[in-house]
Design an enzyme around this catalytic site. Structure first.
Site, PDB file in Angstrom:
ATOM      1  CG  ASP A 158     -28.139 -75.221 -80.630  1.00 30.76           C
ATOM      2  OD1 ASP A 158     -27.906 -74.540 -79.618  1.00 30.76           O
ATOM      3  OD2 ASP A 158     -28.342 -74.724 -81.749  1.00 30.76           O
ATOM      4  CE  LYS A 175     -26.158 -64.796 -86.210  1.00 35.62           C
ATOM      5  NZ  LYS A 175     -24.955 -64.533 -85.399  1.00 35.62           N
ATOM      6  CG  ASP A 186     -23.179 -73.238 -80.910  1.00 34.71           C
ATOM      7  OD1 ASP A 186     -24.202 -73.942 -80.941  1.00 34.71           O
ATOM      8  OD2 ASP A 186     -23.195 -72.024 -80.664  1.00 34.71           O
TER       9      ASP A 186
END
Length: 997
Positions: free
Chosen positions: A917, A758, A689
């Site tokens: 991704d 985050k 990842d």
């Protein structure tokens, strides 16, 4: 129903329904209104009134009987109203009309009876007349329908001269041969190929409007010829040609399609009919028209003189004989028939072999190695034998050709055979079902127009990448599926993502409120009832969705299947089947594994262990060696989870991704227990990842050294966590403000964490605004039970400002590029155009954000308003164009990186799929995939991406007649001011372990 009630209901006929033998009653009661009134005044006795009522019933029934016989089409020639035999009537009712009325009014009876008879006769005649008219109309319609069903062969020509000529020739005796007519038509044909010279000034909009209709008509004619429905194609052509307005839609290729069809059947008469229509339409035959005529002559073995005349006329039109064999794509039979005809006229003719088609290849520097034939390649081989593949293709064909399927549509089910390769924007994926290359809102055509106008070679990279992603074969993980089904049937487990049935939904309170309950208590109960209903509906929806997906998994349990891919308007790829694929939830991903296995090799087991630790989320800040050591420490828990998932220590349930962790535990257990773990054939996909991939692309674009280090573009011993770095920077700002006495900064002491910031950091790269970021932070603060809730609004405002300041401090180049992209998009939208660009792999992109077009439908009870934001005729939505351009541009870059990685992995023989991704491959191939991933990222960002974008936008939006406009001038200045880049060296990415990990 009494006569009185009937009379009230049929007011106008009240006089006709009154007993014919008793006009004296009218005199007794004065007026007609008195008879129908609510109260009646009569001196008659009750018995006499009953007798009169019964007598009236009898007369009414007699009249109704006659009416019924008439409506039923009775064959009685004359309908008359009989007088009731009063002497016989008492047998039924026991009553008798008064003698005075019976004896004194025979003339009145006859008069009323005759009046009814005349009325009924008149109505019967009218009905018969209407019936005859209706039968005549039905017969005419039937005749017209039969005429329509008969397919026309003879053309209806608009030119009077040609029509008379064809008519005279058809009826002349003896009739001249068809070949003479053909030779004359070819000689008289106009010397132009289309009407465009005549109508050269037709506006572009009109031409575009009719192009779609012409394409549909041409496709219909081609389909008719291909499925052996040539008479239907000829009929449609004749009917279209017979009307001047519709004839303008016909093009030379349409006539040629029908010409070739008749030529292949050897039908010379119909072929000449088509030439008559071409002559009538003012179209000159081209090379294909002559080829059709000569083919027909060759099949019919015509004499050489006719063929010579045809070839002579063709030479006068400037067409060469060799062009038949070098320029036209002819099948073997057509070529042989054509050559047979030519040899009759020129026996020594030798056709040249058609030149080999030139191999057009994408010349992009990014794809040069992909299409380079000088370097060795090791493409992955299909692991299924040819006979099995043929059977699978036959099964898929049966599914797509069936009238009923077991899911909503064929496009929503995985393929049972490898998908068709993508060769154009129109062809790929399913065998028969059409699939869009680029997903778009229903009704929008802008994306498709861009793809069609793009040179074919420019799309080679994207088409081949989509084909490669779809070529990955899958199978269902049966061990995980059995466990999920057990939980599903046992009322689910919402904590593990297995929905519970609606019967497990919370029940509303059963107690009844006393009548004296306060309005607040009643409102609270209503809210509780609404909440329970909402939860029950959500649980039902989740349950049925899970049932659908699990049913698909059970259906495919022992089969191999494929997931064809297409892309969205940014170039991001997605599987076409939406319900069962690897882009789903943790549970959906755990149910899938590669159908083709690979031996683990010397390091495959280590990558399985590292992948398991990644799925748990326990060691995100640790090195790979530390993660591997942790996996060895908890090996007992891993084996226990694999052996007793529901009865053991249940270690796997504590993972961030529990179902994938369980599937990995089972794979590791089988590998470590194998006699030789390196030889164990693993079907399990291992993920790598990207580390905040959007910021990685921004840092590479701006060569931002500080930002690159924060997102692992620079080598380091442990992975860098950008979210923790931002939280630390925000804490520095908070301390400074707290020392200055800022109250909210003092309140936030001890509450600034990675979790709080985050989501905002993650979405800043995708265009989140300060307003959206504040809502995200507010939600996180409300989850903290110890945080004083009265400060949530003020604290969220403060934190979102500090997060943006921290990102500006850490990613200065990133923020500059974002502002440049956003401001450029705003100025482009203000010129009235939507933002367009081309990805590094050549995919044309256009943003589909426009103002809503609203259509209102007014009704008697309510009005309906329909909104459509995909209407390209509306002005672009400036705000959406501005906010959407930065994240969409980055998405187009990450899709380019993924496609490059996919193509190079395929060239090296790897199985590769992706979730944007997040890249997947076999455990044994992770090192190779990591190397390819880094090399292609460097190669992608070694291109002058921002300058290429600036050059394209200037050419697209700042040239032409509007280039002197004030807004265009401002846009030009903005586009030319490309942000300056830093000094980061991209080659460092090659040695960064945690770039993708």
């Amino acid at each position: 129903m009494s006569a009185l009630r009937w009379g009230r209901g049929a007011a106008g006929f009240g006089w006709a329904l009154w007993p014919a033998g008793r006009p004296s009653l009218l005199a007794e009661e004065g007026a007609l209104g008195g008879v129908w009134g609510c109260r009646r005044s009569s001196s008659a006795s009750p018995c006499e009134q009953d007798r009169r009522r019964d007598w009236g019933h009898a007369e009414l029934l007699e009249v109704l009987e006659a009416r019924v016989r008439q409506l039923q089409g009775d064959n009685v020639s004359e309908v008359t109203a009989k007088l009731v035999d009063v002497a016989r009537f008492p047998k039924a009712g026991g009553s008798q009309p008064p003698r005075k009325a019976q004896a004194g009014n025979e003339s009145a009876n006859l008069r009323l009876s005759g009046r009814w008879a005349q009325k009924l006769d008149k109505e019967k005649l009218e009905m018969q007349k209407r019936k005859q008219q209706l039968e005549a109309k039905l017969q005419q319609r039937a005749e017209r329908r039969v005429r329509k069903q008969q397919l026309r062969v003879e053309p209806q020509l608009l030119s009077g001269h040609l029509a008379d000529r064809l008519q005279c020739w058809e009826h002349s005796t003896p009739r001249s041969p068809w070949k003479e007519q053909l030779a004359q038509l070819l000689q008289e044909a106009p010397r132009r190929l289309s009407r465009e010279e005549e109508h050269g000034l037709v506006d572009r909009a009109s031409r575009l409007r009719c192009e779609g209709q012409q394409q549909k008509l041409l496709a219909f004619l081609e389909c008719c010829v291909l499925v052996d429905q040539l008479p239907l194609a000829h009929h449609v052509l004749v009917m279209q040609h017979s009307k001047s307005r519709q004839q303008r839609m016909l093009t030379l290729p349409m006539y040629n399609i029908v010409l070739l069809g008749w030529a292949r059947k050897g039908s010379f008469k119909e072929l000449v009919y088509v030439f008559f229509m071409m002559r009538d339409a003012g179209l000159a035959p081209d090379l294909l028209s002559y080829a059709a005529a000569l083919q027909c002559m060759g099949r019919l073995n015509q004499d050489a003189s006719t063929i010579k005349r045809c070839l002579k006329q063709m030479a006068q039109d400037g067409l060469q004989l060799q062009d038949f064999f070098t320029s036209l794509p002819l099948c073997k039979e057509d070529r042989a028939a054509l050559l047979r005809a030519v040899h009759k006229a020129e026996p020594t003719f030798i056709p040249l072999q058609p030149p080999l088609p030139s191999c057009q290849v994408n010349t992009s520097p990014l794809l040069r190695e992909i299409y380079d034939k000088n370097h060795p390649v090791s493409y992955p081989r299909q692991h299924l034998p040819l006979k099995t593949l043929k059977d699978l293709f036959q099964q898929q064909l049966s599914v797509e050709m069936a009238t009923t399927v077991t899911v909503d549509s064929v496009e929503k089910a995985p393929l049972l055979c490898p998908p068709l390769p993508w060769t154009s924007p129109h062809s790929g994926a399913f065998l028969l079902s059409p699939t869009k290359l680029m997903r778009s809102v229903e009704g929008t055509t802008q994306h498709q127009r861009l793809l069609e106008s793009c040179p074919p070679t420019e799309l080679h990279g994207a088409l081949d990448a989509l084909t490669q992603l779809g070529n990955c074969a899958w199978r269902v993980n049966g061990r995980v599926l059995d466990l999920v089904l057990t939980l599903f049937n046992a009322k689910g487990c919402p904590q593990l993502g297995v929905p519970a049935p609606a019967s497990e939904a919370p029940r509303p309170p059963q107690c009844r409120l006393p009548t004296s309950a306060s309005p607040e208590r009643k409102a609270e109960l209503r809210r509780e009832l609404a909440r329970c209903l909402k939860v029950a509906r959500e649980m039902h929806s989740l349950r049925t969705d899970a049932l659908y997906r699990l049913s698909l998994a059970q259906h495919l349990r022992h089969r191999i299947f494929w997931l064809p891919h297409n892309m969205d308007f940014r170039g991001r790829t997605y599987p076409c089947p939406p319900h069962f694929n690897h882009l789903g939830s943790d549970l959906a991903r755990a149910l899938l594994e590669f159908a083709q296995g690979r031996p683990l090799g010397p390091h495959g087991l280590d990558w399985l262990k590292i992948h398991l630790v990644n799925l748990t989320g326990l060691k995100k800040r640790e090195s790979l060696q530390a993660r591997l050591a942790f996996a060895d420490e908890v090996m007992k828990d891993i084996l226990d989870s694999a052996d007793q998932p529901m009865m053991g220590r249940k270690w796997w349930m504590e993972a961030d991704e529990p179902w994938q962790a369980l599937a990995c535990c089972m794979e590791i257990a089988q590998a470590v227990r194998a006699p030789n773990p390196a030889a164990y054939v693993s079907h399990f996909p291992v993920h790598q990842d990207g580390s905040c991939n959007g910021l990685q692309h921004y840092a590479a674009l701006g060569r931002d050294s500080v930002g690159a280090a924060s997102v692992n573009l620079v080598p380091s011993d442990v992975p860098q966590d950008v979210y923790s770095s931002v939280a630390a920077q925000v804490e520095v700002f908070r301390k400074q403000d707290a020392e200055r006495g800022v109250q909210v900064a003092q309140v936030l002491e001890g509450f600034i964490s990675r979790k709080v910031v985050k989501q905002t950091v993650m979405t800043v790269v995708y265009g989140v605004t300060r307003y959206g970021g504040r809502l995200q932070i507010e939600k996180r603060l409300r989850e903290l039970s110890s945080f004083p809730q009265e400060f949530v609004w003020q604290a969220s405002h403060y934190l979102v400002r500090q997060v943006f300041n921290s990102l500006q401090e850490m990613f200065s180049g990133t923020r500059a590029i974002q502002r440049w992209l956003a401001e450029s998009a705003r100025l482009i939208a203000r010129t009235g155009l939507a933002v367009e660009w081309v990805t590094p792999l050549g995919i044309p992109i256009i943003q589909p954000y426009h103002h809503d077009s609203k259509v209102s439908i007014n009704g008697g009870i309510q009005s309906l308003t329909f909104s459509n934001n995909g209407d390209t005729s509306q002005k672009p939505n400036t705000l959406k164009q501005k906010n959407g351009f930065p994240p969409n541009f980055i998405h187009s870059l990450d899709s380019s990186h993924m496609m490059l990685t996919a193509l190079h992995c395929y060239r090296k023989g790897l199985t590769f799929v992706s979730v944007h991704d997040c890249f997947w491959t076999h455990a044994a191939d992770v090192p190779i995939m990591n190397q390819v991933c880094r090399e292609q990222f460097i190669r992608l960002h070694s291109q002058p991406i921002l300058h290429d974008l600036s050059r394209f936008l200037v050419e697209r939006f700042c040239s032409g007649p509007k280039s002197t406009n004030v807004r265009v001038t401002r846009l030009l200045d903005m586009l030319l001011s490309v942000p300056k880049t830093g000094t980061f060296n991209l080659e460092q990415v090659k040695h960064s372990t945690y770039f993708f990990s």
